[in-house]
Write an enzyme that holds these catalytic residues in place. Structure first.
Site, PDB file in Angstrom:
ATOM      1  N   TYR A  27       3.718  11.287  -7.052  1.00 50.07           N
ATOM      2  CA  TYR A  27       3.330  10.556  -5.846  1.00 50.07           C
ATOM      3  C   TYR A  27       4.101   9.234  -5.765  1.00 50.07           C
ATOM      4  CZ  TYR A  27       0.219   8.229  -2.502  1.00 50.07           C
ATOM      5  OH  TYR A  27      -0.292   7.553  -1.432  1.00 50.07           O
TER       6      TYR A  27
ATOM      7  N   ALA B 261       5.118   3.851   5.787  1.00 49.23           N
ATOM      8  CA  ALA B 261       3.968   3.524   4.930  1.00 49.23           C
ATOM      9  C   ALA B 261       4.263   3.947   3.500  1.00 49.23           C
ATOM     10  CB  ALA B 261       2.726   4.243   5.439  1.00 49.23           C
TER      11      ALA B 261
END
Ligand code: UDP
Length: 323
Positions: free
Chosen positions: A150, A118
């Site tokens: 991130y 993912a």
């Protein structure tokens, strides 16, 4: 029957995916350290004979190796997500997202198991090349701004997954989730839809960050998990990267107004500057729209739920689960 192993199985997306897989007649083993996932998310699954949950960290490598050994397909969802969490706990974000994926890929490779990794639309960063295509450039900001860690950590996950595919012939599929919403998503880590709905239900105000002119496309979790499942069974998806999201765009101010109209017209909007909401120098994505041509051409997937239906579903869920 396929035996799926889901990391992050007690999270928002993991719990919906587990339900779908069980409905389709498969077996699911879930591993989650409950750092952001919850037992409440998987309450309805725990009595199923086709479901097993283990509370543990990905770093328990012996246990992880056993789970992967038992599985036919590994779906790696465990990650530190949400911009607020990323800004507040950068060390944890980077370590979870990079080390966790590295361990999952290493063990899947040893056992030759198919892995779905993912990823996120965050990897497109501040690209303005819209709609975002999977082969488009990733435009990431400076390392002095924590929020980019991130995007960078997930981009590294993608590189590593594809490296395993090319070098070791490991069957991998990378999915880039755009803004996914639905029942059981928590607003605790910043996600805007559950936050706005909660704020509206408790009388407001709704906190719009920046000027509210930034836009997003929200996709229902039921559509997203259906796509993940279909990709997991399609041999042609192997070695590919796929955007997964809706193309129905709404500004954040427009979103606030729609929620206010549905919940309580008296609720006020409070504008909060980005510096105050996140960190000094915070850069938001102004616009984020996926190209979904690639997945549509491969499996004919497109979202079925409109934003209005999604908001009704989330509002109904939050009304029943207050507190
Ligand atoms: N946002 C907002 N108020 C909030 C939470 C988020 O205005 O209370 C904004 C946020 O700044 C961003 C958008 O809503 O522009 C979507 O934020 P979210 O964290 O849900 O997802 P992102 O798209 O940033 O990954």
């Amino acid at each position: 029957m396929t035996r799926y192993f889901i990391t992050g199985g007690a999270g928002f997306i993991g719990s919906h995916l587990s339900e779908l897989l069980i409905r389709e007649g498969h077996f699911v083993e879930s591993l989650d350290d409950l750092s952001t996932g919850t037992v409440r998310n998987i309450e309805q699954l725990r009595n199923s004979e086709k479901y097993r949950h283990v509370t543990a960290s990905l770093c328990d490598e012996a246990l992880l190796a056993e789970c992967i050994d038992r599985a036919d397909v590994v779906i790696h969802l465990a990650a530190a997500v949400g911009v607020m969490l990323v800004v507040e706990s950068p060390v944890r974000t980077i370590e979870t997202n990079v080390t966790g994926t590295e361990i999952v890929l290493r063990h899947s490779s040893k056992k030759r198991k198919k892995v779905m990794i993912a990823s996120t639309s965050e990897v497109y960063g501040k690209s303005t090349d819209l709609p975002f295509r999977e082969d488009g450039d990733l435009v990431i900001g400076p390392t002095t701004h924590g929020r980019w860690s991130y995007a960078c950590s997930k981009a590294l996950d993608e590189f590593l997954a594809l490296a395993h595919f090319h070098e070791k012939k490991l069957p991998v599929v990378v999915t880039r989730f755009f803004n996914t919403v639905g029942p059981r998503q928590t607003g605790r880590y910043g996600m805007v839809v559950p936050r706005f709905v909660r704020q509206a239900l408790s009388g407001g105000p709704i906190t719009v960050f920046g000027d509210g002119g930034q836009s997003r496309c929200f996709c229902d979790v039921s559509d997203v998990v259906r796509a993940v499942y279909q990709l997991s069974t399609n041999e042609k998806a192997v070695g590919g990267v796929f955007n997964l999201g809706s193309t129905e765009e709404v500004t954040i101010l427009g979103l606030a107004q729609r929620i206010i109209a549905k919940v309580d017209p008296k609720v006020q909007i409070e504008y909060v500057p980005y510096d105050k909401a996140y960190e000094a120098g915070f850069e938001d994505m102004r616009k984020r729209v996926p190209s979904t041509d690639k997945i549509r051409n491969l499996i004919g997937w497109k979202p079925t739920k409109t934003l209005d239906e999604i908001l009704d579903r989330v509002i109904a869920y939050e009304r029943n689960h207050e507190g």
